[in-house]
Design an enzyme around this catalytic site. Structure first.
Site, PDB file in Angstrom:
ATOM      1  N   ARG A  16       0.843  -1.201   0.000  1.00 40.06           N
ATOM      2  CA  ARG A  16       0.000   0.000   0.000  1.00 40.06           C
ATOM      3  C   ARG A  16       0.880   1.253   0.000  1.00 40.06           C
ATOM      4  O   ARG A  16       2.112   1.166   0.051  1.00 40.06           O
ATOM      5  CB  ARG A  16      -0.917  -0.011   1.222  1.00 40.06           C
ATOM      6  CG  ARG A  16      -0.147   0.076   2.516  1.00 40.06           C
ATOM      7  CD  ARG A  16      -1.058   0.064   3.732  1.00 40.06           C
ATOM      8  NE  ARG A  16      -0.289   0.491   4.895  1.00 40.06           N
ATOM      9  CZ  ARG A  16      -0.685   0.410   6.147  1.00 40.06           C
ATOM     10  NH1 ARG A  16      -1.854  -0.110   6.430  1.00 40.06           N
ATOM     11  NH2 ARG A  16       0.070   0.839   7.120  1.00 40.06           N
ATOM     12  N   GLY A  43      -0.855  -8.109  -8.094  1.00 40.30           N
ATOM     13  CA  GLY A  43      -0.685  -7.131  -9.176  1.00 40.30           C
ATOM     14  C   GLY A  43       0.767  -6.923  -9.567  1.00 40.30           C
ATOM     15  O   GLY A  43       1.060  -6.118 -10.454  1.00 40.30           O
ATOM     16  N   VAL A  48       6.062 -11.589  -1.949  1.00 41.36           N
ATOM     17  CA  VAL A  48       6.392 -12.357  -0.748  1.00 41.36           C
ATOM     18  C   VAL A  48       5.634 -11.697   0.399  1.00 41.36           C
ATOM     19  O   VAL A  48       5.745 -10.484   0.605  1.00 41.36           O
ATOM     20  CB  VAL A  48       7.914 -12.345  -0.483  1.00 41.36           C
ATOM     21  CG1 VAL A  48       8.227 -12.912   0.897  1.00 41.36           C
ATOM     22  CG2 VAL A  48       8.635 -13.147  -1.565  1.00 41.36           C
ATOM     23  N   TYR A 141      10.602   7.476  15.137  1.00 44.31           N
ATOM     24  CA  TYR A 141      10.585   7.560  13.668  1.00 44.31           C
ATOM     25  C   TYR A 141      11.718   8.454  13.183  1.00 44.31           C
ATOM     26  O   TYR A 141      12.440   8.109  12.229  1.00 44.31           O
ATOM     27  CB  TYR A 141       9.228   8.130  13.229  1.00 44.31           C
ATOM     28  CG  TYR A 141       9.041   8.286  11.734  1.00 44.31           C
ATOM     29  CD1 TYR A 141       8.931   7.173  10.901  1.00 44.31           C
ATOM     30  CD2 TYR A 141       8.940   9.558  11.157  1.00 44.31           C
ATOM     31  CE1 TYR A 141       8.727   7.323   9.530  1.00 44.31           C
ATOM     32  CE2 TYR A 141       8.732   9.715   9.790  1.00 44.31           C
ATOM     33  CZ  TYR A 141       8.637   8.598   8.979  1.00 44.31           C
ATOM     34  OH  TYR A 141       8.438   8.741   7.624  1.00 44.31           O
TER      35      TYR A 141
HETATM   36  N1  LIG Z   1       3.260   9.114   3.545  1.00 39.63           N
HETATM   37  C1  LIG Z   1       4.075  10.079   3.905  1.00 39.63           C
HETATM   38  O1  LIG Z   1       3.648  11.218   4.138  1.00 39.63           O
HETATM   39  C2  LIG Z   1       5.559   9.832   4.006  1.00 39.63           C
HETATM   40  C3  LIG Z   1       6.407  10.949   4.172  1.00 39.63           C
HETATM   41  C4  LIG Z   1       7.785  10.746   4.264  1.00 39.63           C
HETATM   42  C5  LIG Z   1       8.300   9.467   4.173  1.00 39.63           C
HETATM   43  N2  LIG Z   1       7.461   8.411   4.011  1.00 39.63           N
HETATM   44  C6  LIG Z   1       8.071   7.079   3.941  1.00 39.63           C
HETATM   45  O2  LIG Z   1       7.552   6.372   2.843  1.00 39.63           O
HETATM   46  C7  LIG Z   1       7.536   4.971   3.144  1.00 39.63           C
HETATM   47  C8  LIG Z   1       6.138   4.429   2.898  1.00 39.63           C
HETATM   48  O3  LIG Z   1       5.228   5.124   3.747  1.00 39.63           O
HETATM   49  P1  LIG Z   1       3.654   5.088   3.533  1.00 39.63           P
HETATM   50  O4  LIG Z   1       3.145   6.391   3.991  1.00 39.63           O
HETATM   51  O5  LIG Z   1       3.330   4.611   2.182  1.00 39.63           O
HETATM   52  O6  LIG Z   1       3.237   3.997   4.651  1.00 39.63           O
HETATM   53  P2  LIG Z   1       2.330   2.697   4.618  1.00 39.63           P
HETATM   54  O7  LIG Z   1       2.068   2.368   6.044  1.00 39.63           O
HETATM   55  O8  LIG Z   1       1.174   2.903   3.707  1.00 39.63           O
HETATM   56  O9  LIG Z   1       3.284   1.579   3.975  1.00 39.63           O
HETATM   57  C9  LIG Z   1       4.253   0.922   4.734  1.00 39.63           C
HETATM   58  C10 LIG Z   1       4.197  -0.556   4.399  1.00 39.63           C
HETATM   59  O10 LIG Z   1       5.224  -1.240   5.126  1.00 39.63           O
HETATM   60  C11 LIG Z   1       4.701  -2.512   5.500  1.00 39.63           C
HETATM   61  N3  LIG Z   1       5.438  -3.090   6.622  1.00 39.63           N
HETATM   62  C12 LIG Z   1       5.415  -2.669   7.916  1.00 39.63           C
HETATM   63  N4  LIG Z   1       6.198  -3.456   8.666  1.00 39.63           N
HETATM   64  C13 LIG Z   1       6.730  -4.396   7.838  1.00 39.63           C
HETATM   65  C14 LIG Z   1       7.600  -5.506   8.060  1.00 39.63           C
HETATM   66  N5  LIG Z   1       8.090  -5.799   9.283  1.00 39.63           N
HETATM   67  N6  LIG Z   1       7.938  -6.287   7.002  1.00 39.63           N
HETATM   68  C15 LIG Z   1       7.420  -6.014   5.771  1.00 39.63           C
HETATM   69  N7  LIG Z   1       6.602  -4.981   5.516  1.00 39.63           N
HETATM   70  C16 LIG Z   1       6.249  -4.182   6.534  1.00 39.63           C
HETATM   71  C17 LIG Z   1       3.257  -2.190   5.863  1.00 39.63           C
HETATM   72  O11 LIG Z   1       2.437  -3.353   5.924  1.00 39.63           O
HETATM   73  C18 LIG Z   1       2.861  -1.196   4.783  1.00 39.63           C
HETATM   74  O12 LIG Z   1       2.251  -1.835   3.680  1.00 39.63           O
HETATM   75  C19 LIG Z   1       7.984   4.852   4.610  1.00 39.63           C
HETATM   76  O13 LIG Z   1       9.368   4.521   4.633  1.00 39.63           O
HETATM   77  C20 LIG Z   1       7.768   6.241   5.159  1.00 39.63           C
HETATM   78  O14 LIG Z   1       8.646   6.552   6.225  1.00 39.63           O
HETATM   79  C21 LIG Z   1       6.103   8.563   3.930  1.00 39.63           C
END
Ligand SMILES: NC(=O)c1ccc[n+]([C@@H]2O[C@H](COP(=O)([O-])OP(=O)(O)OC[C@H]3O[C@@H](n4cnc5c(N)ncnc54)[C@H](O)[C@@H]3O)[C@@H](O)[C@H]2O)c1
Length: 243
Positions: A16, A43, A48, A141
Site C-alpha cells: 500500500r 498485481g 512475498v 521515527y
Molecule cells: N506518507 C508520507 O507522508 C511519508 C512521508 C515521508 C516518508 N514516508 C516514507 O515512505 C515509506 C512508505 O510510507 P507510507 O506512507 O506509504 O506507509 P504505509 O504504512 O502505507 O506503507 C508501509 C508498508 O510497510 C509494511 N510493513 C510494515 N512493517 C513491515 C515488516 N516488518 N515487514 C514487511 N513490511 C512491513 C506495511 O504493511 C505497509 O504496507 C515509509 O518509509 C515512510 O517513512 C512517507
C-alpha cells in the site's frame, strides 16, 4: 519515460501507500517487480508476504526474485512501522520495533542485495523530512529516518567501488490511506498546506517518479544523495506561518 526493461526490482512495503506506487511505477517502466510486505497483495510479478525483520523473509525475496527473468538491478526500501507519541512515553517495545522495521529492514535488505545484484545496480531508501527536522510525537521515527540517511551514505561509500549506487528520497507529507485522518480533516489539511509552498500534499506517484530517476542510469553519477520530495516545505522558514 526511463525504461527498466531487463531489470528485476525488489520493493519493500509494496502492499500500500508509497511502496505500492513505486512498485507499480517500476513495473510500468518495464521492470519485473517483486514486492514484499506483511500484508497480502497482488498485481506484481511476484509477491512475498512476510515480516522483513525475519531473515527467512529476506531469503525468500531473493530466491523468488532470482526466478524472474532479467538482472537484479533495483532495491527500494519503503517498508516502515513507527511508534507515535511523546518521547517520554516511548515504550521499550515501540522503540525497538520502530528501529527494527524502519531501519533494520533497510540494513538487512541492502546487505542481502549487494552481493546478488548486477554491477550497475541501484538502491533507493525512503528517508523523510523527519530525517532532518522534528515534530513532537515522532522521536523513534525521526531517529530511524535520520539513521537511514547515514546508512545511505555508508552504503554509497562502501558499494561504490562495485558499481552499486545508493541514494534516498525524503518526502514531505504524502497523502496515503494511512494518514487519511489528516487530509480528510479540513482544518488539519489547511494548517498543513500553509507549510507547503506548492499548496498541496504530495502524491505517491510523485515520489515514485523520483525513485525511478535515482534507480535509473539517468542518475548514473549520483550516489550518497538525498532528494527532497517535499513541495518546498523544508525550503520555507516557519516564520511564514505568522505572516
Ligand atoms: N506518507 C508520507 O507522508 C511519508 C512521508 C515521508 C516518508 N514516508 C516514507 O515512505 C515509506 C512508505 O510510507 P507510507 O506512507 O506509504 O506507509 P504505509 O504504512 O502505507 O506503507 C508501509 C508498508 O510497510 C509494511 N510493513 C510494515 N512493517 C513491515 C515488516 N516488518 N515487514 C514487511 N513490511 C512491513 C506495511 O504493511 C505497509 O504496507 C515509509 O518509509 C515512510 O517513512 C512517507
Amino acid at each position: 519515460m526511463t525504461s527498466f526493461e531487463g531489470s528485476v526490482a525488489i520493493v519493500t512495503g509494496s502492499a500500500r501507500g508509497i511502496g505500492a506506487a513505486i512498485a507499480g511505477d517500476l513495473r510500468a517502466r518495464g521492470a519485473r517487480v517483486l514486492g514484499v510486505d506483511v500484508l497480502a497483495h497482488n498485481g506484481l510479478d511476484a509477491v512475498v508476504v512476510g515480516d522483513l525483520r525475519e531473515e527467512a523473509t529476506v531469503e525468500r525475496c531473493f530466491a523468488e526474485a532470482g526466478e524472474l527473468p532479467g538482472t537484479l538491478r533495483v532495491l527500494v526500501n519503503s517498508a516502515f512501522w513507527a511508534e507515535r507519541g511523546p518521547l517520554l512515553q516511548t515504550t521499550q517495545a515501540g522503540w525497538e520495533q520502530t528501529l527494527a522495521v524502519s531501519l533494520g529492514c533497510t540494513w538487512r535488505m541492502i546487505r542481502a542485495f549487494a552481493p546478488r545484484a548486477g554491477n550497475d545496480a541501484a538502491i533507493v531508501n525512503l528517508a523523510s523530512v523527519h530525517s532532518f527536522g522534528a515534530v513532537a510525537g515522532f522521536a523513534p521515527y525521526e531517529a530511524a529516518k535520520a539513521a537511514i540517511v547515514a546508512l545511505t551514505r555508508s552504503a554509497a561509500v562502501e558499494l561504490g567501488p562495485t558499481g552499486i549506487r545508493c541514494n534516498a528520497v525524503a518526502p514531505g507529507f504524502v497523502a496515503v490511506e494511512r494518514n487519511r485522518a489528516i487530509w480528510e480533516d479540513q482544518s488539519k489539511l489547511q494548517a498543513l498546506l500553509r507549510a507547503y509552498p506548492l499548496g498541496r500534499p504530495g502524491r505517491p506517484e510523485e515520489v515514485a517518479s523520483c525513485v525511478a530517476f535515482l534507480a535509473s542510469s539517468e542518475s548514473a553519477f549520483v550516489t550518497g544523495s538525498v532528494l527532497k520530495v517535499d513541495g518546498g516545505m523544508s525550503a520555507q522558514l516557519a516564520e511564514a506561518m505568522v505572516r
